[in-house]
Write a protein that holds these residues in place. Sequence first.
Motif, short mmCIF file in Angstrom:
data_model
loop_
_atom_site.label_atom_id
_atom_site.label_comp_id
_atom_site.label_asym_id
_atom_site.label_seq_id
_atom_site.Cartn_x
_atom_site.Cartn_y
_atom_site.Cartn_z
N LEU A 150 -44.50 -17.34 22.88
CA LEU A 150 -43.66 -18.11 23.79
C LEU A 150 -42.81 -17.18 24.66
CD1 LEU A 150 -42.51 -21.05 21.49
CD2 LEU A 150 -43.99 -21.21 23.50
N ASP A 151 -42.34 -16.08 24.07
CA ASP A 151 -41.60 -15.10 24.86
C ASP A 151 -42.48 -14.52 25.96
OD1 ASP A 151 -39.31 -15.45 23.33
OD2 ASP A 151 -39.72 -13.72 22.02
N ASP A 152 -43.74 -14.25 25.61
CA ASP A 152 -44.67 -13.73 26.62
C ASP A 152 -44.93 -14.76 27.71
OD1 ASP A 152 -44.91 -11.27 25.47
OD2 ASP A 152 -46.86 -11.66 24.51
N ILE A 153 -45.03 -16.03 27.33
CA ILE A 153 -45.26 -17.09 28.32
C ILE A 153 -44.09 -17.15 29.29
CG2 ILE A 153 -45.39 -19.59 28.63
CD1 ILE A 153 -47.01 -19.69 26.00
N ARG A 204 -55.29 -14.73 23.22
CA ARG A 204 -54.99 -15.71 22.18
C ARG A 204 -54.27 -16.94 22.72
NH1 ARG A 204 -56.66 -16.68 17.51
NH2 ARG A 204 -54.69 -16.68 16.39
N VAL A 205 -53.78 -16.87 23.97
CA VAL A 205 -52.99 -17.97 24.52
C VAL A 205 -53.35 -18.17 25.99
CG1 VAL A 205 -50.65 -18.79 25.07
CG2 VAL A 205 -51.05 -17.48 22.97
N LEU A 206 -53.43 -19.44 26.38
CA LEU A 206 -53.52 -19.80 27.80
C LEU A 206 -52.43 -20.82 28.08
CD1 LEU A 206 -54.73 -19.94 30.62
CD2 LEU A 206 -56.44 -21.56 29.73
N ALA A 207 -51.50 -20.46 28.96
CA ALA A 207 -50.42 -21.36 29.37
C ALA A 207 -50.64 -21.75 30.82
CB ALA A 207 -49.06 -20.69 29.19
N LEU A 238 -53.63 -23.46 23.68
CA LEU A 238 -53.68 -23.96 25.05
C LEU A 238 -52.51 -24.90 25.27
CD1 LEU A 238 -55.05 -24.38 27.79
CD2 LEU A 238 -56.59 -26.03 26.68
N VAL A 239 -51.60 -24.54 26.18
CA VAL A 239 -50.40 -25.34 26.41
C VAL A 239 -50.23 -25.60 27.90
CG1 VAL A 239 -49.19 -24.58 24.33
CG2 VAL A 239 -48.97 -23.26 26.43
N ALA A 240 -49.74 -26.81 28.20
CA ALA A 240 -49.42 -27.20 29.58
C ALA A 240 -47.92 -27.46 29.63
CB ALA A 240 -50.21 -28.43 29.99
N LEU A 264 -52.48 -15.37 28.76
CA LEU A 264 -52.66 -15.56 30.20
C LEU A 264 -51.80 -16.74 30.64
CD1 LEU A 264 -54.46 -14.53 32.65
CD2 LEU A 264 -55.67 -16.71 32.36
N VAL A 265 -51.01 -16.52 31.69
CA VAL A 265 -50.19 -17.57 32.28
C VAL A 265 -50.72 -17.85 33.68
CG1 VAL A 265 -47.87 -18.29 32.94
CG2 VAL A 265 -48.19 -16.77 30.97
N LYS A 266 -51.06 -19.10 33.94
CA LYS A 266 -51.64 -19.50 35.24
C LYS A 266 -50.83 -20.68 35.77
CE LYS A 266 -56.06 -20.69 37.44
NZ LYS A 266 -56.27 -19.48 38.25
N VAL A 267 -50.25 -20.51 36.96
CA VAL A 267 -49.34 -21.53 37.50
C VAL A 267 -49.68 -21.85 38.95
CG1 VAL A 267 -47.47 -20.73 35.99
CG2 VAL A 267 -47.66 -19.82 38.32
N ALA A 268 -49.11 -22.94 39.43
CA ALA A 268 -49.20 -23.27 40.86
C ALA A 268 -48.19 -22.41 41.63
CB ALA A 268 -48.90 -24.75 41.07
N LYS A 269 -48.46 -22.23 42.90
CA LYS A 269 -47.49 -21.54 43.75
C LYS A 269 -46.24 -22.41 43.89
CE LYS A 269 -51.41 -19.93 46.48
NZ LYS A 269 -52.11 -20.07 47.77
#
Length: 305
Positions: free
Chosen positions: A177-180, A264-267, A292-294, A233-238
Motif C-alpha cells: 500500500l505504501d508503494d501504491i 505482485r500488485v496492480l493498482a 488487483l485493486v481499484a 504497478l500503478v496505472k492511473v488516468a491523467k
Amino acid sequence: MSATLNARSHPTAVSMEPSGSRVVGLLAGSGRFPILFAEAARRQGLSVACVGIKGEAPEVLAELCDSFDVVPVTTPTRIIGAFKRRGARELVMAGKVHKTAMYTPFLFWHAISDPRAVRIWFYGALRRNKKDDTILLTVIDEFAKDGLSFRSALDFCPELLVNHGVLSRRRPSRSELDDIRFGWELAKEMGRLDVGQSVAVKDCAAIAVEAIEGTDRCIERAGQLCRSGGWSLVKVAKPQQDMRFDVPTIGISTIENLHKAGARVLAIEAGKTIVIDQPEVIALADRLGIALVALDGAEVEAPAA
C-alpha cells in the motif's frame, strides 16, 4: 448475416446490411476494446461503420460491423472520406495505435501525399510537441472541419469501467500500500505531463516509468530491472483525462505480463480505467496470486494511518 466485398470500396473494405438507422463510426486500433465496443453498439441497434487502422485493427471487426475499411494511419483524408461515405458523422476511438509508428523509417514520404496529414503532423502537432493529447486533439480538430465529431466509446459501453474495491482475493500488504501511494503520485505527475500512465514501484522507489513504449513494455523492463520481483504497478488516468481517447486499459495480457515479470500488485483508478474481460482478469489474478485493486484519488492521497 454474411459479409460481402464492396467492389466500389478500398480492396480491404467490407460491407454488410445496416443493422439500424443511426450510424456510429468506429476508428479502431488494436486489442479487444474495439471489438467490445462494436458488440455493445450493435446490441443497442446501431449501425457501426468501422475504419480500422492498417496493421492494428482486429480482422474480426469485419464480421461485427456494418462496414469495415482498412486505412493507413498516415492517410487522414481517406479515413475521413470512408466515414463520410458510410454516413457516419458521430465517431469514437477505440483500441491502441502504437505511437512508435511515428518513428517508422520514411514516415514523411508516406504522409506527404495526404495534405491533411501534412497539416496535422507538420503544421499542427509538430509545431508544439508530440504528446498524445496534442496529436489526438489536433486530429479531432481536423475531423471537425468536415462535420465529424468524436464521443467517448464509454458513452456506449460504460460497463467496461472498473468499480471501486479490492477485486482479487489477495489484498495488498501494508508495504505494498505504501508503494501504491508512492507510485500513484508519480503516475499522476507523469499523466499531467502527458508522458505515460503507469509506474512500476518497489520499496517506494521508481523502477520503470511508461513512455512511448506502452504499458506491456514498461512491465517487461521493470521485470528486467527488478530481478527479485515483488514490485507493484500503478496505472492511473491523467489528471486532465479526455475520456474520448487514451483511457487507461488493462486486460488478461496485462496480468500475464505482470506475473511473468515478477510483479505482485496492480493498482488502477476506479471509474476511469477500462478492464477488458473483467471476470477473466480477476480469475487470472487470483490464480497467479496478484493483488488487483481499484482505488480513487482521495483514499490513496490520504495520509497513511
